[in-house]
Design a protein around this motif. Structure first.
Motif, PDB file in Angstrom:
ATOM      1  N   LEU A 139      69.038  45.151  -1.939  1.00 40.21           N
ATOM      2  CA  LEU A 139      69.220  44.889  -0.514  1.00 40.21           C
ATOM      3  C   LEU A 139      67.834  45.477   0.131  1.00 40.21           C
ATOM      4  CD1 LEU A 139      72.629  45.977   0.405  1.00 40.21           C
ATOM      5  CD2 LEU A 139      71.636  43.727   0.710  1.00 40.21           C
ATOM      6  N   ALA A 140      67.374  46.573  -0.415  1.00 38.85           N
ATOM      7  CA  ALA A 140      66.209  47.387  -0.009  1.00 38.85           C
ATOM      8  C   ALA A 140      64.996  46.347   0.026  1.00 38.85           C
ATOM      9  CB  ALA A 140      66.061  48.647  -0.600  1.00 38.85           C
ATOM     10  N   TYR A 141      64.946  45.599  -1.364  1.00 38.91           N
ATOM     11  CA  TYR A 141      64.028  44.655  -1.708  1.00 38.91           C
ATOM     12  C   TYR A 141      64.072  43.651  -0.582  1.00 38.91           C
ATOM     13  CZ  TYR A 141      61.179  40.938  -3.781  1.00 38.91           C
ATOM     14  OH  TYR A 141      60.343  39.864  -3.793  1.00 38.91           O
ATOM     15  N   CYS A 142      65.160  42.669  -0.160  1.00 39.88           N
ATOM     16  CA  CYS A 142      65.365  41.963   0.772  1.00 39.88           C
ATOM     17  C   CYS A 142      64.917  42.591   2.279  1.00 39.88           C
ATOM     18  CB  CYS A 142      66.602  41.430   0.733  1.00 39.88           C
ATOM     19  SG  CYS A 142      67.002  39.930   1.540  1.00 39.88           S
ATOM     20  N   GLN A 143      65.345  43.504   2.405  1.00 44.80           N
ATOM     21  CA  GLN A 143      65.181  44.234   3.725  1.00 44.80           C
ATOM     22  C   GLN A 143      63.630  44.562   4.115  1.00 44.80           C
ATOM     23  OE1 GLN A 143      67.170  47.813   4.803  1.00 44.80           O
ATOM     24  NE2 GLN A 143      67.902  46.717   6.515  1.00 44.80           N
ATOM     25  N   TRP A 144      63.293  45.293   3.222  1.00 44.04           N
ATOM     26  CA  TRP A 144      61.920  45.876   3.268  1.00 44.04           C
ATOM     27  C   TRP A 144      60.546  45.241   2.438  1.00 44.04           C
ATOM     28  CZ3 TRP A 144      61.534  48.936   7.338  1.00 44.04           C
ATOM     29  CH2 TRP A 144      62.640  49.653   7.608  1.00 44.04           C
ATOM     30  N   VAL A 145      60.977  44.102   1.907  1.00 36.06           N
ATOM     31  CA  VAL A 145      59.752  43.458   0.935  1.00 36.06           C
ATOM     32  C   VAL A 145      59.754  42.151   1.473  1.00 36.06           C
ATOM     33  CG1 VAL A 145      58.676  42.661  -1.058  1.00 36.06           C
ATOM     34  CG2 VAL A 145      59.777  45.148  -0.559  1.00 36.06           C
ATOM     35  N   GLU A 146      60.780  41.350   1.238  1.00 35.23           N
ATOM     36  CA  GLU A 146      60.725  39.915   1.281  1.00 35.23           C
ATOM     37  C   GLU A 146      61.064  39.589   2.894  1.00 35.23           C
ATOM     38  OE1 GLU A 146      63.089  35.835   0.292  1.00 35.23           O
ATOM     39  OE2 GLU A 146      64.084  37.649   0.317  1.00 35.23           O
ATOM     40  N   ASN A 147      61.766  40.230   3.584  1.00 33.74           N
ATOM     41  CA  ASN A 147      62.144  39.997   5.068  1.00 33.74           C
ATOM     42  C   ASN A 147      61.555  40.987   5.878  1.00 33.74           C
ATOM     43  OD1 ASN A 147      63.823  38.020   6.393  1.00 33.74           O
ATOM     44  ND2 ASN A 147      65.287  39.502   7.024  1.00 33.74           N
ATOM     45  N   LEU A 148      60.395  41.585   5.517  1.00 36.25           N
ATOM     46  CA  LEU A 148      59.645  42.796   6.311  1.00 36.25           C
ATOM     47  C   LEU A 148      59.529  42.216   7.697  1.00 36.25           C
ATOM     48  CD1 LEU A 148      58.645  45.601   6.182  1.00 36.25           C
ATOM     49  CD2 LEU A 148      56.479  44.616   5.604  1.00 36.25           C
ATOM     50  N   HIS A 149      59.066  41.090   7.936  1.00 34.26           N
ATOM     51  CA  HIS A 149      58.738  40.618   9.334  1.00 34.26           C
ATOM     52  C   HIS A 149      60.070  40.789  10.223  1.00 34.26           C
ATOM     53  CE1 HIS A 149      56.744  38.636  12.457  1.00 34.26           C
ATOM     54  NE2 HIS A 149      57.628  37.704  12.698  1.00 34.26           N
ATOM     55  N   GLU A 150      61.130  40.491   9.886  1.00 32.64           N
ATOM     56  CA  GLU A 150      62.298  40.376  10.639  1.00 32.64           C
ATOM     57  C   GLU A 150      62.841  41.687  10.794  1.00 32.64           C
ATOM     58  OE1 GLU A 150      64.013  37.977  12.390  1.00 32.64           O
ATOM     59  OE2 GLU A 150      62.276  36.598  11.947  1.00 32.64           O
ATOM     60  N   THR A 151      62.621  42.697   9.689  1.00 35.25           N
ATOM     61  CA  THR A 151      63.097  43.937   9.599  1.00 35.25           C
ATOM     62  C   THR A 151      62.144  44.782  10.990  1.00 35.25           C
ATOM     63  OG1 THR A 151      63.830  44.155   7.415  1.00 35.25           O
ATOM     64  CG2 THR A 151      63.520  46.186   8.556  1.00 35.25           C
ATOM     65  N   GLN A 152      60.926  44.358  10.769  1.00 30.62           N
ATOM     66  CA  GLN A 152      59.988  44.984  11.830  1.00 30.62           C
ATOM     67  C   GLN A 152      60.423  44.854  13.199  1.00 30.62           C
ATOM     68  OE1 GLN A 152      55.912  44.319  10.842  1.00 30.62           O
ATOM     69  NE2 GLN A 152      55.393  44.648  13.106  1.00 30.62           N
ATOM     70  N   LYS A 153      61.182  43.536  13.433  1.00 34.06           N
ATOM     71  CA  LYS A 153      61.412  43.334  14.886  1.00 34.06           C
ATOM     72  C   LYS A 153      62.829  44.276  15.330  1.00 34.06           C
ATOM     73  CE  LYS A 153      60.371  38.405  14.553  1.00 34.06           C
ATOM     74  NZ  LYS A 153      60.902  37.217  14.519  1.00 34.06           N
ATOM     75  N   MET A 154      63.439  44.939  14.458  1.00 32.39           N
ATOM     76  CA  MET A 154      64.677  45.538  14.585  1.00 32.39           C
ATOM     77  C   MET A 154      64.412  47.231  14.931  1.00 32.39           C
ATOM     78  SD  MET A 154      67.201  43.718  11.729  1.00 32.39           S
ATOM     79  CE  MET A 154      67.228  42.160  11.332  1.00 32.39           C
ATOM     80  N   VAL A 155      63.051  47.683  14.088  1.00 32.11           N
ATOM     81  CA  VAL A 155      62.956  48.905  14.301  1.00 32.11           C
ATOM     82  C   VAL A 155      62.613  49.456  15.692  1.00 32.11           C
ATOM     83  CG1 VAL A 155      61.476  50.661  13.564  1.00 32.11           C
ATOM     84  CG2 VAL A 155      61.794  49.061  12.059  1.00 32.11           C
ATOM     85  N   SER A 156      63.278  50.403  16.188  1.00 32.47           N
ATOM     86  CA  SER A 156      63.178  50.697  17.594  1.00 32.47           C
ATOM     87  C   SER A 156      62.141  52.041  17.702  1.00 32.47           C
ATOM     88  CB  SER A 156      64.494  51.304  18.154  1.00 32.47           C
ATOM     89  OG  SER A 156      64.449  51.679  19.330  1.00 32.47           O
ATOM     90  N   LEU A 157      60.853  51.570  18.221  1.00 35.88           N
ATOM     91  CA  LEU A 157      59.879  52.420  18.767  1.00 35.88           C
ATOM     92  C   LEU A 157      59.403  52.126  20.010  1.00 35.88           C
ATOM     93  CD1 LEU A 157      57.784  52.942  15.485  1.00 35.88           C
ATOM     94  CD2 LEU A 157      59.350  54.785  16.307  1.00 35.88           C
ATOM     95  N   PHE A 158      59.344  53.316  20.784  1.00 38.01           N
ATOM     96  CA  PHE A 158      58.737  52.960  22.120  1.00 38.01           C
ATOM     97  C   PHE A 158      57.255  53.618  22.413  1.00 38.01           C
ATOM     98  CE2 PHE A 158      63.408  52.850  21.992  1.00 38.01           C
ATOM     99  CZ  PHE A 158      63.835  51.799  22.416  1.00 38.01           C
ATOM    100  N   GLY A 159      56.624  53.115  23.576  1.00 41.04           N
ATOM    101  CA  GLY A 159      55.322  53.727  23.824  1.00 41.04           C
ATOM    102  C   GLY A 159      54.328  52.575  23.843  1.00 41.04           C
ATOM    103  N   PRO A 160      53.093  52.938  24.214  1.00 42.82           N
ATOM    104  CA  PRO A 160      52.143  52.142  24.430  1.00 42.82           C
ATOM    105  C   PRO A 160      51.407  51.466  22.991  1.00 42.82           C
ATOM    106  CG  PRO A 160      51.219  54.456  24.621  1.00 42.82           C
ATOM    107  CD  PRO A 160      52.648  54.457  24.792  1.00 42.82           C
ATOM    108  N   PHE A 161      51.738  52.167  21.999  1.00 42.66           N
ATOM    109  CA  PHE A 161      51.424  51.867  20.707  1.00 42.66           C
ATOM    110  C   PHE A 161      52.335  51.414  19.825  1.00 42.66           C
ATOM    111  CE2 PHE A 161      47.984  54.577  22.245  1.00 42.66           C
ATOM    112  CZ  PHE A 161      47.040  53.707  22.330  1.00 42.66           C
ATOM    113  N   SER A 162      53.690  51.004  20.332  1.00 43.99           N
ATOM    114  CA  SER A 162      54.822  50.957  19.590  1.00 43.99           C
ATOM    115  C   SER A 162      54.668  49.674  18.523  1.00 43.99           C
ATOM    116  CB  SER A 162      56.148  50.598  20.540  1.00 43.99           C
ATOM    117  OG  SER A 162      55.875  49.382  21.310  1.00 43.99           O
TER     118      SER A 162
END
Length: 342
Positions: A139-162
């Motif tokens: 699962l970690a491979y699928c989430q953080w390697v193969e599907n990284l672009h989609e996972t990045q959209k889900m990460v919640s960070l705020f601010g001018p350089f988020s």
């Protein structure tokens, strides 16, 4: 301010509070509260799923299954052992979900496995280790390697350089996951071989579950928190990937299982991609109005409070609207009929 079990208990139920603008200061004060479970975990992702971490989702789901009051603390700080999630209780820090559960069972007398015999307990532990020590890595491979672009959209960070920070964080995580997978040994296989292993694990879980309500039978047990925490990633955080296609297709009983647990223990968690195939007529009406996932302070599935502090009656078998939560979302005959109509 709520400080102890007796003070936060109201009419035999546990109080739940929404976070507010002064939450940071309040949480820091509550960290010193007596007899309160402080759950440290990663911040909520932006797609409405409680956590991108199977272990954080496992731990919070366990607390809800055991109906233990807890307070989330999303500071991103790792435990002294470098682990996430971890808890504080009466100023004692405990990390590692297995040790946390052991600790809570000893201190608070809770036990989701008391109905299991020796053989069932052994099976539960074997399943837990398969999921956490093997299935997790695929699962970690699928989430953080193969599907990284989609996972990045889900990460919640705020601010001018988020956006930049999310890119850096996700690519750092990708490197860490690949390195740890290689050290584990599973990362030395090809992508196709890893997905073959993933599919075997998922089919094993589907075969073990069968047409039962929960993994070990009609009653929830600790292994269900573990399995749900991991399968939920395939259900709701890996769009278009092989594990998602598998769980929502051939292994439909796993999808029904995830929905069953989500609706019973996470009534406020609604997903935009909810599939009406998993819904009964009753629940589809309830799903037309919903509350967004909240970062609860003290939480209990037996009672919630609205923004004005008015009590909303809620039992373990009802959702926030008062509608009953069904035990089985759809039977296999209904699913087969649906497939034939495609």
């Amino acid at each position: 301010m709520l400080h102890s079990k007796t003070k936060c208990k109201t009419a035999g139920t546990w109080r739940s509070q929404h976070t507010n603008p002064n939450a940071t200061a309040l949480l820091r004060q509550e960290l010193d509260s007596k007899d309160a479970i402080i759950l440290h975990q990663f911040s909520r992702p932006s797609n409405g799923v409680p956590s991108l971490s199977p272990f954080c989702l496992k731990m919070e789901t366990y607390l809800r299954m055991a109906d233990l009051p807890y307070q989330n603390y999303f500071d991103g700080k790792l435990s002294p052992q470098g682990k996430m999630p971890w808890i504080e209780y009466n100023h004692k820090k405990v990390s590692g979900t297995e040790f946390i559960i052991d600790f809570l069972e000893e201190k608070l007398g809770v036990n989701l496995n008391k109905h299991l015999g020796p053989h069932e307990r052994a099976v539960s532990r074997a399943v837990t280790k398969m999921v956490e020590e093997h299935f997790y890595w695929t699962l970690a491979y699928c989430q953080w390697v193969e599907n990284l672009h989609e996972t990045q959209k889900m990460v919640s960070l705020f601010g001018p350089f988020s956006d930049l920070l999310k890119w850096i964080l996700c690519h750092l995580t990708k490197g860490i996951v690949k390195r740890e997978m290689y050290g584990h040994g599973i990362g030395r296989f090809s992508e196709e071989e890893m997905y073959t292993l993933m599919e075997k694990d998922m089919r094993t879980l589907a075969g073990l579950l069968g047409d039962k309500k929960y993994i070990m039978g009609p009653n929830v047990s600790t292994v269900d928190a573990t399995v749900f925490g991991h399968l939920a990633q395939a259900m709701w955080t890996l769009p278009g990937t092989r594990p998602e296609r598998l769980i929502k297709g051939e292994l439909i009983n796993l999808a029904m299982y995830c929905e069953r647990i989500r609706r019973k223990f996470w009534p406020e968690w609604h997903h935009d991609d909810d599939n009406t195939l998993y819904e009964s007529e009753e629940s589809s009406e309830a799903s037309k109005t919903y509350s967004p996932l909240q970062d609860f302070s003290f939480y209990s599935r037996t009672e919630t409070f609205d923004e004005e502090g008015n009590s909303i009656s809620q039992t373990p078998d009802t959702d926030y609207t008062g509608h009953s939560l069904f035990d089985s979302d759809v039977d296999m005959d209904e699913y087969r009929d649906h497939e034939q109509c495609k």
